[in-house]
Design a protein around this motif. Structure first.
Motif, PDB file in Angstrom:
ATOM      1  N   HIS A  61       0.830  -1.201   0.000  1.00  0.00           N
ATOM      2  CA  HIS A  61       0.000   0.000   0.000  1.00  0.00           C
ATOM      3  C   HIS A  61       0.869   1.258   0.000  1.00  0.00           C
ATOM      4  O   HIS A  61       1.906   1.305   0.666  1.00  0.00           O
ATOM      5  CB  HIS A  61      -0.939   0.030   1.204  1.00  0.00           C
ATOM      6  CG  HIS A  61      -2.093  -0.916   1.084  1.00  0.00           C
ATOM      7  ND1 HIS A  61      -2.044  -2.221   1.531  1.00  0.00           N
ATOM      8  CD2 HIS A  61      -3.342  -0.737   0.550  1.00  0.00           C
ATOM      9  CE1 HIS A  61      -3.203  -2.814   1.294  1.00  0.00           C
ATOM     10  NE2 HIS A  61      -4.004  -1.945   0.702  1.00  0.00           N
ATOM     11  N   ILE A  62       0.408   2.257  -0.727  1.00  0.00           N
ATOM     12  CA  ILE A  62       1.064   3.562  -0.769  1.00  0.00           C
ATOM     13  C   ILE A  62       0.077   4.615  -0.285  1.00  0.00           C
ATOM     14  O   ILE A  62      -1.022   4.766  -0.846  1.00  0.00           O
ATOM     15  CB  ILE A  62       1.526   3.919  -2.195  1.00  0.00           C
ATOM     16  CG1 ILE A  62       2.687   3.015  -2.625  1.00  0.00           C
ATOM     17  CG2 ILE A  62       1.946   5.385  -2.277  1.00  0.00           C
ATOM     18  CD1 ILE A  62       3.126   3.240  -4.060  1.00  0.00           C
ATOM     19  N   LYS A  63       0.446   5.349   0.738  1.00  0.00           N
ATOM     20  CA  LYS A  63      -0.310   6.528   1.149  1.00  0.00           C
ATOM     21  C   LYS A  63       0.152   7.670   0.251  1.00  0.00           C
ATOM     22  O   LYS A  63       1.311   8.082   0.275  1.00  0.00           O
ATOM     23  CB  LYS A  63      -0.035   6.835   2.630  1.00  0.00           C
ATOM     24  CG  LYS A  63      -0.773   8.062   3.165  1.00  0.00           C
ATOM     25  CD  LYS A  63      -2.274   7.888   3.167  1.00  0.00           C
ATOM     26  CE  LYS A  63      -2.947   9.030   3.957  1.00  0.00           C
ATOM     27  NZ  LYS A  63      -4.396   9.081   3.697  1.00  0.00           N
ATOM     28  N   ASP A  64      -0.762   8.176  -0.572  1.00  0.00           N
ATOM     29  CA  ASP A  64      -0.433   9.109  -1.644  1.00  0.00           C
ATOM     30  C   ASP A  64      -0.705  10.544  -1.203  1.00  0.00           C
ATOM     31  O   ASP A  64      -1.846  11.001  -1.168  1.00  0.00           O
ATOM     32  CB  ASP A  64      -1.270   8.754  -2.880  1.00  0.00           C
ATOM     33  CG  ASP A  64      -0.909   9.574  -4.096  1.00  0.00           C
ATOM     34  OD1 ASP A  64      -0.104  10.515  -3.981  1.00  0.00           O
ATOM     35  OD2 ASP A  64      -1.447   9.266  -5.182  1.00  0.00           O
ATOM     36  N   GLU A  65       0.369  11.272  -0.898  1.00  0.00           N
ATOM     37  CA  GLU A  65       0.250  12.625  -0.353  1.00  0.00           C
ATOM     38  C   GLU A  65       0.336  13.722  -1.413  1.00  0.00           C
ATOM     39  O   GLU A  65       0.414  14.908  -1.075  1.00  0.00           O
ATOM     40  CB  GLU A  65       1.355  12.840   0.692  1.00  0.00           C
ATOM     41  CG  GLU A  65       1.133  12.075   1.977  1.00  0.00           C
ATOM     42  CD  GLU A  65      -0.088  12.573   2.728  1.00  0.00           C
ATOM     43  OE1 GLU A  65      -0.146  13.759   3.088  1.00  0.00           O
ATOM     44  OE2 GLU A  65      -1.024  11.768   2.920  1.00  0.00           O
ATOM     45  N   ALA A 321      11.395   7.688  -2.155  1.00  0.00           N
ATOM     46  CA  ALA A 321      12.563   7.035  -1.551  1.00  0.00           C
ATOM     47  C   ALA A 321      12.170   5.844  -0.681  1.00  0.00           C
ATOM     48  O   ALA A 321      12.840   4.806  -0.697  1.00  0.00           O
ATOM     49  CB  ALA A 321      13.375   8.039  -0.735  1.00  0.00           C
ATOM     50  N   GLY A 322      11.095   5.964   0.082  1.00  0.00           N
ATOM     51  CA  GLY A 322      10.644   4.829   0.893  1.00  0.00           C
ATOM     52  C   GLY A 322      10.196   3.669   0.035  1.00  0.00           C
ATOM     53  O   GLY A 322      10.487   2.498   0.326  1.00  0.00           O
ATOM     54  N   VAL A 323       9.496   3.982  -1.051  1.00  0.00           N
ATOM     55  CA  VAL A 323       9.075   2.947  -1.992  1.00  0.00           C
ATOM     56  C   VAL A 323      10.294   2.271  -2.606  1.00  0.00           C
ATOM     57  O   VAL A 323      10.338   1.039  -2.763  1.00  0.00           O
ATOM     58  CB  VAL A 323       8.179   3.546  -3.094  1.00  0.00           C
ATOM     59  CG1 VAL A 323       7.839   2.503  -4.135  1.00  0.00           C
ATOM     60  CG2 VAL A 323       6.912   4.133  -2.491  1.00  0.00           C
ATOM     61  N   ALA A 324      11.313   3.059  -2.947  1.00  0.00           N
ATOM     62  CA  ALA A 324      12.533   2.510  -3.552  1.00  0.00           C
ATOM     63  C   ALA A 324      13.174   1.465  -2.649  1.00  0.00           C
ATOM     64  O   ALA A 324      13.592   0.399  -3.109  1.00  0.00           O
ATOM     65  CB  ALA A 324      13.525   3.631  -3.847  1.00  0.00           C
ATOM     66  N   ALA A 325      13.255   1.775  -1.361  1.00  0.00           N
ATOM     67  CA  ALA A 325      13.868   0.822  -0.429  1.00  0.00           C
ATOM     68  C   ALA A 325      13.042  -0.452  -0.326  1.00  0.00           C
ATOM     69  O   ALA A 325      13.593  -1.557  -0.262  1.00  0.00           O
ATOM     70  CB  ALA A 325      14.038   1.459   0.946  1.00  0.00           C
ATOM     71  N   ALA A 326      11.724  -0.302  -0.313  1.00  0.00           N
ATOM     72  CA  ALA A 326      10.863  -1.486  -0.242  1.00  0.00           C
ATOM     73  C   ALA A 326      11.020  -2.358  -1.484  1.00  0.00           C
ATOM     74  O   ALA A 326      11.096  -3.588  -1.404  1.00  0.00           O
ATOM     75  CB  ALA A 326       9.402  -1.060  -0.085  1.00  0.00           C
ATOM     76  N   LEU A 340       3.620  -1.023   3.933  1.00  0.00           N
ATOM     77  CA  LEU A 340       3.060   0.331   3.874  1.00  0.00           C
ATOM     78  C   LEU A 340       4.186   1.305   3.555  1.00  0.00           C
ATOM     79  O   LEU A 340       5.227   1.303   4.214  1.00  0.00           O
ATOM     80  CB  LEU A 340       2.408   0.708   5.204  1.00  0.00           C
ATOM     81  CG  LEU A 340       1.921   2.162   5.340  1.00  0.00           C
ATOM     82  CD1 LEU A 340       0.829   2.474   4.317  1.00  0.00           C
ATOM     83  CD2 LEU A 340       1.434   2.441   6.767  1.00  0.00           C
ATOM     84  N   THR A 341       3.969   2.129   2.522  1.00  0.00           N
ATOM     85  CA  THR A 341       4.923   3.165   2.157  1.00  0.00           C
ATOM     86  C   THR A 341       4.160   4.482   1.908  1.00  0.00           C
ATOM     87  O   THR A 341       2.923   4.496   1.905  1.00  0.00           O
ATOM     88  CB  THR A 341       5.705   2.791   0.875  1.00  0.00           C
ATOM     89  OG1 THR A 341       4.765   2.650  -0.200  1.00  0.00           O
ATOM     90  CG2 THR A 341       6.476   1.505   1.063  1.00  0.00           C
ATOM     91  N   PHE A 342       4.913   5.539   1.672  1.00  0.00           N
ATOM     92  CA  PHE A 342       4.344   6.859   1.447  1.00  0.00           C
ATOM     93  C   PHE A 342       4.979   7.494   0.218  1.00  0.00           C
ATOM     94  O   PHE A 342       6.205   7.481   0.092  1.00  0.00           O
ATOM     95  CB  PHE A 342       4.585   7.773   2.663  1.00  0.00           C
ATOM     96  CG  PHE A 342       3.841   7.356   3.894  1.00  0.00           C
ATOM     97  CD1 PHE A 342       2.728   8.072   4.334  1.00  0.00           C
ATOM     98  CD2 PHE A 342       4.236   6.238   4.625  1.00  0.00           C
ATOM     99  CE1 PHE A 342       2.033   7.674   5.464  1.00  0.00           C
ATOM    100  CE2 PHE A 342       3.542   5.838   5.760  1.00  0.00           C
ATOM    101  CZ  PHE A 342       2.429   6.555   6.182  1.00  0.00           C
ATOM    102  N   VAL A 343       4.167   8.024  -0.677  1.00  0.00           N
ATOM    103  CA  VAL A 343       4.659   8.931  -1.718  1.00  0.00           C
ATOM    104  C   VAL A 343       4.399  10.333  -1.199  1.00  0.00           C
ATOM    105  O   VAL A 343       3.258  10.755  -1.052  1.00  0.00           O
ATOM    106  CB  VAL A 343       3.972   8.676  -3.068  1.00  0.00           C
ATOM    107  CG1 VAL A 343       4.265   9.816  -4.045  1.00  0.00           C
ATOM    108  CG2 VAL A 343       4.444   7.364  -3.657  1.00  0.00           C
TER     109      VAL A 343
END
Length: 350
Positions: A61-65, A321-326, A340-343
């Protein structure tokens, strides 16, 4: 060189805590104040089922900000909330004039400045934003469109912050940084407190608690706020990983040293994360709450931008960047992992 560090201070914090202040985990006050803002609305939590299948995990999941309050970034929650908190203390009859005569000044890589500018405008204050010459010109134009005065100073974020601090002292303006340091804690604490809103929303939107959370970090405000809320909500279960550019390893080096340290490195394309010294309060919190710290390369961040673009999510190296690490590091991710990640921001030219 990119690296991973397991946090030796997990659960106990730094051996010599930098201050008595820790990040807040109570989102109720934030939600109450944000409810007064007509631009406030939840941002979506996106179920990235295709990526989950590719990664071999149960869910992603991505929390899209990117749409947060029309400002294009999670930062809209920070300074604007801190300024609203100042306005509320005046018990105004007219909120639009609550802070007339007051000027807020800050340094920014773009998004924090947008939040300062928007918050100041809403409550009748003025905003002066210092940008280094490495910040894209598009950010300067967006700030001016919000009514802010833009000043260009220095070749990096640290130099622009020095200029902002001097301007605050010379003009009796209110310095509103998104970081904290010795003698400057409460304003940065309030900014960080505002970020709890996106963590609270994510917790209510996600169908099952995450097993792994990846959080990008500059000075560490986003990561510390989300980590504090995650621990208060889900306890010790989620594995929390903090992600930094290898060019700006402020948190990983502080955790390694057990104390706040200044780092150095080249300018990173992850501009909003290109911070060489961590926030003192954020470091305090992450030393207790994060399980591991990783750095990623410029190439890895750009690869993640392209991966998400193919999924219909346009962002920047900083924002993903968080998505990249995942996607690329995949530490301890098995078939039952719920990620869970965040854009954290939209494209620079949005």
């Amino acid at each position: 060189m990119t690296e991973t560090l397991q946090n030796p201070h997990r659960g106990t914090g730094l051996p010599n805590r930098l201050s008595d202040t820790l990040p807040s985990s109570d989102a109720a006050a934030v939600a109450k104040l944000l409810a007064l803002c007509p631009a406030h609305a939840e941002t979506p939590l996106r179920d990235m089922a295709e990526l989950a299948t590719t990664m071999g995990v149960a869910s992603f999941h991505i929390k899209d900000e990117r749409s947060r309050m029309g400002l294009g970034s999670f930062k809209a929650l920070g300074a604007a909330y801190a300024i609203a908190h100042d306005a509320a203390r005046t018990e105004p009859d007219d909120w639009a004039q609550a802070l007339t005569g007051r000027t807020y000044v800050t340094a920014s890589a773009g998004n924090h400045g947008m939040s300062v500018a928007a918050g100041a405008r809403v409550f009748g204050a003025k905003a002066v934003i210092y940008l280094s010459h490495t910040v894209p010109k598009a950010f300067g134009a967006r700030l001016e469109a919000q009514g802010a005065q833009v000043a260009w100073a220095g070749d990096d974020y640290e130099a622009s912050m020095v200029a902002a601090q001097k301007a605050a002292a010379d003009n009796a303006w209110t310095l509103l940084s998104d970081s904290t340091w010795d003698g400057y804690e409460m304003s940065g604490f309030r900014v960080m407190e505002g970020y709890l809103q996106m963590a609270s929303e994510a917790a209510s939107q996600i169908p099952r608690p995450p097993t792994h959370i990846f959080l990008q970090a500059g000075v560490g405000g986003l990561a510390a706020a989300v980590a504090a809320y995650a621990r208060a909500t889900w306890g010790d279960a989620p594995q929390i990983t903090v992600v930094e550019p290898e060019a700006a390893p402020a948190l990983i080096e502080a955790i390694r040293a057990g104390a706040l340290v200044d780092t150095s490195g080249p300018v990173s394309d992850m501009g909003r994360l290109d911070c060489k010294t961590a926030s003192m309060v954020a470091l305090n919190g992450l030393a207790m709450d994060a399980d591991s710290f990783v750095t990623i390369s410029e190439h890895e961040a750009h690869d993640a931008v392209q991966t998400l673009k193919a999924q219909g999510i346009a962002s920047t190296p900083s924002g993903v960047a968080g998505v990249a690490a995942a996607l690329l590091k995949r530490p301890n991710l098995g078939p039952d992992a719920r990620v869970l990640t965040f854009v954290s921001e939209g494209p620079e030219d949005a």
